[in-house]
Scaffold this active site. Sequence first.
Site, PDB file in Angstrom:
ATOM      1  N   GLU A  49       5.618  -0.132   3.083  1.00  0.00           N
ATOM      2  CA  GLU A  49       5.805  -1.145   2.120  1.00  0.00           C
ATOM      3  C   GLU A  49       5.236  -1.111   0.835  1.00  0.00           C
ATOM      4  O   GLU A  49       5.851  -1.295   0.015  1.00  0.00           O
ATOM      5  CB  GLU A  49       5.269  -2.770   2.601  1.00  0.00           C
ATOM      6  CG  GLU A  49       6.236  -3.229   3.790  1.00  0.00           C
ATOM      7  CD  GLU A  49       5.561  -2.954   5.095  1.00  0.00           C
ATOM      8  OE1 GLU A  49       4.616  -2.184   5.187  1.00  0.00           O
ATOM      9  OE2 GLU A  49       5.920  -3.822   6.118  1.00  0.00           O
ATOM     10  N   PHE A 111       1.214 -15.925  13.596  1.00  0.00           N
ATOM     11  CA  PHE A 111       1.526 -14.725  13.823  1.00  0.00           C
ATOM     12  C   PHE A 111       2.086 -14.281  12.420  1.00  0.00           C
ATOM     13  O   PHE A 111       3.142 -14.480  11.977  1.00  0.00           O
ATOM     14  CB  PHE A 111       2.131 -14.185  14.923  1.00  0.00           C
ATOM     15  CG  PHE A 111       2.281 -12.904  15.028  1.00  0.00           C
ATOM     16  CD1 PHE A 111       1.311 -11.881  15.251  1.00  0.00           C
ATOM     17  CD2 PHE A 111       3.622 -12.342  14.980  1.00  0.00           C
ATOM     18  CE1 PHE A 111       1.526 -10.604  15.359  1.00  0.00           C
ATOM     19  CE2 PHE A 111       3.695 -10.738  15.026  1.00  0.00           C
ATOM     20  CZ  PHE A 111       2.691  -9.895  15.271  1.00  0.00           C
ATOM     21  N   GLN A 112       1.594 -13.087  11.818  1.00  0.00           N
ATOM     22  CA  GLN A 112       1.758 -12.469  10.702  1.00  0.00           C
ATOM     23  C   GLN A 112       1.962 -13.483   9.642  1.00  0.00           C
ATOM     24  O   GLN A 112       2.844 -13.292   8.751  1.00  0.00           O
ATOM     25  CB  GLN A 112       3.213 -11.566  10.754  1.00  0.00           C
ATOM     26  CG  GLN A 112       2.947 -10.548  11.809  1.00  0.00           C
ATOM     27  CD  GLN A 112       4.056  -9.525  11.941  1.00  0.00           C
ATOM     28  OE1 GLN A 112       5.343  -9.916  11.552  1.00  0.00           O
ATOM     29  NE2 GLN A 112       3.834  -8.040  11.885  1.00  0.00           N
ATOM     30  N   LYS A 161      11.008 -18.007   7.112  1.00  0.00           N
ATOM     31  CA  LYS A 161      12.049 -17.417   8.142  1.00  0.00           C
ATOM     32  C   LYS A 161      13.177 -18.170   8.329  1.00  0.00           C
ATOM     33  O   LYS A 161      14.289 -17.729   8.516  1.00  0.00           O
ATOM     34  CB  LYS A 161      11.388 -17.073   9.198  1.00  0.00           C
ATOM     35  CG  LYS A 161      12.205 -16.381  10.274  1.00  0.00           C
ATOM     36  CD  LYS A 161      11.612 -15.913  11.748  1.00  0.00           C
ATOM     37  CE  LYS A 161      12.589 -15.233  12.460  1.00  0.00           C
ATOM     38  NZ  LYS A 161      12.075 -14.571  13.583  1.00  0.00           N
ATOM     39  N   MET A 476     -11.247  13.718 -11.027  1.00  0.00           N
ATOM     40  CA  MET A 476     -11.565  12.898 -12.204  1.00  0.00           C
ATOM     41  C   MET A 476     -12.923  12.120 -11.862  1.00  0.00           C
ATOM     42  O   MET A 476     -13.812  12.257 -12.545  1.00  0.00           O
ATOM     43  CB  MET A 476     -10.599  11.718 -12.578  1.00  0.00           C
ATOM     44  CG  MET A 476     -10.864  10.863 -13.780  1.00  0.00           C
ATOM     45  SD  MET A 476     -11.042  12.262 -15.294  1.00  0.00           S
ATOM     46  CE  MET A 476      -9.325  11.813 -15.868  1.00  0.00           C
TER      47      MET A 476
END
Lengths: 563, 165
Positions: A49, A111-112, A161, A476
């Site tokens: 993602e 969930f999620q 959803k 760096m």
Amino acid sequence: MKMTGAEAVIECLRQENVEVVFGYPGGAVLTLYDALYLAEYPHILPRHEQGAIHAADGYARVTGKVGVCIATSGPGATNLITGIATAYMDSSPVVAITGQVAVSLIGRDSFQEADIRGITTPITKHNYLVKDVKELPQVLKEAFYIARTGRPGPVLVDIAKDVFAAEIDFVYPQEVKLRGYNPIYEGDINSINEVYQELCQAKKPLFFVGGGLTLSNSSEIMRQIVSHTGIPVVSSLMGLGCIPDDNPHNYGMIGMHGTYAGNMATTETDLLLGIGVRFDDRVTGLLHEFAAKAKIVHFDIDPAEVNKNVHADIKVLGDLQWSLEKLLERVKERSNLEWQEQVAPWQQQLNNWKKEKPLTYNKNSEQVLPQMVIETVSEITRGEAIIVTDVGQHQMWTAQYYNFKHPRSFLTSGGLGTMGYGIPAALGAQVGAPDKKVICVCGDGGFMMNCQELMTIADLNLPVKIILLNNQVLGMVAQWQRKFYNHNYSHSSLKTKADFVKLSEAMGVPAVRLDKKEQLSEVLEKAITDEGPRLVEVCIPENEDVLPMVPAGARLDQMIMGG
Amino acid sequence: MKHTLAVLVENKPGVLTHISGLISRRAFNIESIAAGYTEEPDMTRITIVVEADDKYELEQVVNQLSKLIDVIKIIDLTGQDSVHRELALIKVKAIPENRTELIGIVEIFRAHIVDVNKETMIIELTGEEMKIDAMCELLKDYGIIEIVRTGKVAMCRGPKAAKEV
């Protein structure tokens, strides 16, 4: 027209002329993905993602259009965060659509489930949670409008959803009315007149341009002002490309790794005109000594930028298209010659500085040095490529040694400094500009942070060229450890048994390793002109520093020089 | 210096989160914040008391808050002729031998006793911050059990509404 929420999202994307979305499916967006499938909507599947959001950002920066990405709820959404923050810091117009758990499950640690609206509040221009399908068209209309207007920025739309499955009688709103959002496009004309008066008086005027010029598509007007007046111009990292690097009045980047001439000019100027800049600490160095001899003028569309870091004597609010056009009208009241007479001694001073201490490095080195690589790429592409970088030493060398000619030709994570930005942003840039050469310069650290997108690049046969400057250290970090931490190289070594060429080839991108100076031009030229994606791993020494360097918190003229 | 800002915002979910998030992220010094409905059902009014060292700091607070999409308008009531009020509920020990004295104090401050039992009473007081501070100071000697204050709300004098200013 009756349709589902998912179909409505797609209809909104169509109405907004979204050519392509970058996304990754998952539980909460399955209904949306089903609709994308049935509609055959153009969609690119990065392998993470974070890749999707950086790609949407790269696409937006190259095209100037809104980039769109999709992710599922919970971890899908949280994987966007670095990319959203990156887009926010650099004012990149992105709309991120995330799925959320069903309305009845919100707030129950389902969930999620993650409160992505809460999480992204400080890093979005605005965000929404859609729990009722009836709100969907209005919210998406507003999201696109907010993302691209005023000072652009990312907007997140979190959609529950069940909203995707709910039915709606779809009407796309024609206009957006937001009482609390009215960007100032046309400011106060008096401020322009005031600036003009100051310009006529100044002995050492200096334009300091930034990313706002690119975002407002007003580089051309700025070029005209500069060429008519001959007033020297310096740039922030984000402003590179707005004024061509070969323009004689351009003295390059200022700040921590700015040019000697640029930093000296900023210290000595008596009138500094900041144009679409935000006076970041990497530019100002010691804040209260920044341009201490100068009156400061600040041009910006965002009133909150003025007086945030540097106090402005004159503020010019409004779209740069408007303000610079007005300023151009005024400066044309005097002839080119008059201006020339006024600023000639100052120009001479800058040219002396430039001649005295130009950007340089050890050109006689036996080894391939990173600066040579960038110069060679610059010569091969004649400044016509779109250059995308990751973050670190290679980013600064690219900023210093690539000869930029056009706005939107340098994509880099300037504000947030996001390692891992380069490869996915280059992917998005290539999608947005299919006919351009897109070249990603990255280091061996940042490369590993999103190298999974090589797979996406290979599978889509996007002709992105990746130049991996491998110094086997976090360059760096190591440079700072060398200069300020007693050479204690705490966990900055990346010496590895891994083989980047094999890794790249395993993912489908043909690759070659380069470590001989004599082969530099030939190998790079071949990779850049070949069709399809290529990776060139260039082995460079580990202890090369980016110079000049203004130590953090020091005054701009207190540069550590090199070369 | 303290400034009292009237912030008119859209009455939408998440607005307070946006505002409080911004205040903490930008490290602004907020003394009090009070929110409630207004004469318009889709508008909420938030009164913020902010401590700002100079005009630049105050300008930043106002500009940054104004950037929030749901913020409609911000009015600085500090320099304006305006009414400032706060409400406090103070639970204080009130043993029988102290009650007369306490009632006297309540009268002087034009406060009200809104609850009494054998040991304590609750005093309701409305006024400017200093008045509430003064009363709390006096009541300390009797034993304060708890204090709750609403935070300041404020309104301009004169015929105009803040949204028209």
